[in-house]
Design a protein around this motif. Structure first.
Motif, mmCIF file in Angstrom:
data_model
loop_
_atom_site.group_PDB
_atom_site.id
_atom_site.type_symbol
_atom_site.label_atom_id
_atom_site.label_comp_id
_atom_site.label_asym_id
_atom_site.label_seq_id
_atom_site.Cartn_x
_atom_site.Cartn_y
_atom_site.Cartn_z
ATOM 1 N N ARG A 67 28.016 26.798 52.499
ATOM 2 C CA ARG A 67 29.256 27.066 53.242
ATOM 3 C C ARG A 67 29.277 28.494 53.791
ATOM 4 O O ARG A 67 28.923 29.453 53.119
ATOM 5 N N VAL A 127 33.989 19.116 53.633
ATOM 6 C CA VAL A 127 34.371 19.521 52.268
ATOM 7 C C VAL A 127 35.674 20.297 52.351
ATOM 8 O O VAL A 127 36.014 20.863 53.395
ATOM 9 N N THR A 155 30.002 26.495 46.551
ATOM 10 C CA THR A 155 28.780 25.932 47.118
ATOM 11 C C THR A 155 28.220 24.850 46.196
ATOM 12 O O THR A 155 27.736 23.804 46.664
ATOM 13 N N ASP A 189 30.220 21.836 46.720
ATOM 14 C CA ASP A 189 29.791 21.192 47.966
ATOM 15 C C ASP A 189 28.519 20.379 47.748
ATOM 16 O O ASP A 189 28.359 19.292 48.317
ATOM 17 N N VAL A 242 29.726 21.455 56.102
ATOM 18 C CA VAL A 242 28.460 21.942 55.570
ATOM 19 C C VAL A 242 27.349 21.187 56.296
ATOM 20 O O VAL A 242 27.316 19.948 56.283
#
Length: 508
Positions: free
Chosen positions: A140, A72, A198, A201, A86
């Protein structure tokens, strides 16, 4: 928390905001640029274990799970720039004919690793687990996901102010030092260690798995992460369960303040339980006597740190031990806290004491550098989301205002943290103003994500349903062993149909 603040124990530019709003086709169409290479990436599944000492990885392998790293962007406004990874795990659906899809899992924190969750969740879900690919995700900078460590000598920015002004001033000094260490060691990434990123992600993980929508199960802080995901990426969730629900409007650097009264009540309830077992633990024959024992321990720690094995426990971290132990009213949890209190009482008498495993684990993770990674990640997420300069005196005033009615919890739940000294977040906190059909679960006496938060989210998400348990328990599903809760949750996950009305499940 789950010893973390809210676990079952942070947030650049116009392009990034556009992705967050879910307005770019990149998140929905895996071929669109500039994020296409992330959404289109192939997933390289491998064994989970990283070696003979990796017990979590070994358990995943034994359960049949596989692991992978998803690439990512560090900064979603610069997708061609620096990348991070991740870590995810997958326990595949065993009933492919009735497969629903992928369910992403988050265990709270913030900063709680979640890679190892699929086997445990499969056990709680029973036959229902066969309908889902269960996906554990280390957010993350947490766990295996490009981990962040500020090099702290403690494992948390959450601690008590102690008994007087001098103790509070030491808290101020420590909070400033912890923030500066993070700034000095990880300043280049801190602006991107956020819940919003996050959530972004998560959408990359969704696309990389080939799913149009994902189901989601979030405990504690994970409830807030799920809410942010639904706001940034509307229409991309299927079945959603939030257990231990945070009111997003109350998500701030002072989020523990709402739990002041709940922790004080929980301490009193535990004291009543322990007094009924005086012959076993020797803490006092009445609740008042047990609380007097706790007071005596606190006074001794304020006078001179307690020696508990290799650990030194001062007035700032002693209340954290009780905070960690007050997250459940199950007998086993209460017994652990009573055993720990017995050891601490002996230490207060300046006896030589070796801590039992539960107490040793709490002290290792909170008072030594062993917990630095998780504590650093927790601070980076929370402070990076919502840090504001309130002024140090505001914390002292809040402590003093509640000290008379909450002498144990007020110096802890109102105390200053590193967030007061953090740099301003790169993005404003997410305003969650949607209405999502979800199943909410909360105990009335939850000492971390208070019941009022669940009620507020239920009010806002009018299509949701709330399962209430009259108990002191943080994270009810599975862990609490409540057949009513587990049955309601599993029925919803199996059918996708929410209960017709809110439900109350008896604690026992």
């Amino acid at each position: 928390m789950r010893i973390n603040v809210c676990s079952r124990v942070a947030v650049a530019a116009a392009a990034m905001l556009a992705v967050g709003a879910g307005t770019l086709p990149a998140a929905a169409s895996s071929t669109a640029e500039p994020l296409g290479r992330y959404y289109d990436q192939a997933v390289d599944w491998q064994d989970c274990s990283l070696g003979p000492d990796d017990t979590a990885g070994q358990k995943l392998d034994a359960a049949g799970a596989r692991c992978a790293d998803i690439t990512v962007p560090l900064d979603y406004s610069d997708p061609g720039g620096r990348t991070i990874t991740v870590a995810i795990s997958r326990l595949r659906a065993t009933d492919p004919e009735h497969r629903v899809g992928a369910m992403l899992l988050n265990n709270g924190g913030p900063g709680g690793p979640s890679l190892d969750m699929p086997p445990g969740m499969a056990g709680f879900m029973g036959k229902t687990a066969g309908k889902f690919d269960l996906i554990g995700v280390d957010p993350r900078f947490v766990g295996r996901s490009t981990p962040l460590d500020c090099g702290w000598d403690v494992g948390s920015m959450v601690y008590s102010a102690g008994q007087d002004r001098a103790g509070f001033q030491r808290s101020v000094t420590r909070g400033r030092d912890l923030a500066e260490r993070c700034r000095r060691t990880n300043g280049d990434v801190l602006p991107y260690v956020t819940t919003r990123n996050t959530a972004r992600d998560m959408d990359v993980v969704r696309a990389a798995l080939g799913e149009k929508r994902i189901s989601y199960f979030g405990f504690s802080y994970g409830s807030y992460l799920g809410q942010v995901f639904t706001e940034l990426f509307p229409g991309r969730t299927d079945r959603m369960v939030l257990d231990g629900v945070i009111d997003p409007a109350r998500y701030s650097q002072t989020l523990l303040a709402d739990s002041t009264a709940a922790n004080e009540r929980a301490l009193g309830d535990w004291a009543a339980w322990a007094s009924a077992r005086h012959e076993t633990y020797g803490l006092g024959r009445t609740p008042e006597a047990v609380l007097a024992t706790v007071d005596r321990i606190e006074e001794a720690a304020a006078e001179k740190p307690l020696r508990v094995g290799k650990f030194r426990v001062d007035e700032h971290f002693l209340p954290v031990v009780f905070f960690a132990g007050l997250g459940s009213d199950l007998d086993a949890a209460r017994a652990e806290l009573a055993t720990a209190t017995r050891s601490l009482a002996r230490a207060a008498d300046r006896e030589r004491v070796e801590p039992k495993p539960w107490l040793a684990g709490v002290l290792a993770s909170m008072t030594t550098k062993a917990g630095s990674h998780q504590g650093s990640a927790q601070a980076a997420i929370l402070c990076g989301d919502v840090a504001t300069r309130r002024g140090t005196e505001s914390y002292w005033r809040a402590i003093q205002a509640d000290r008379a009615t909450a002498p144990f919890s007020s110096p802890l739940t109102h105390n200053i943290t590193a967030c007061e000294f953090w740099d301003r977040p790169a993005e404003a906190p997410t305003v969650v103003d949607n209405d999502v059909p979800a199943l909410l679960v909360n105990a009335t006496g939850d000492t971390r994500t208070t019941y009022s938060g669940a009620r507020q989210v239920r009010k806002q998400w009018s299509r949701s349903r709330l399962i209430t348990v009259p108990a002191n328990q943080h994270g009810v599903y599975g862990d609490y062993g409540n057949a009513c809760v587990d049955g309601q949750v599993n029925a919803y996950l199996a059918t996708g149909k929410l209960p017709g009305r809110d439900r109350i499940c008896d604690a026992r």
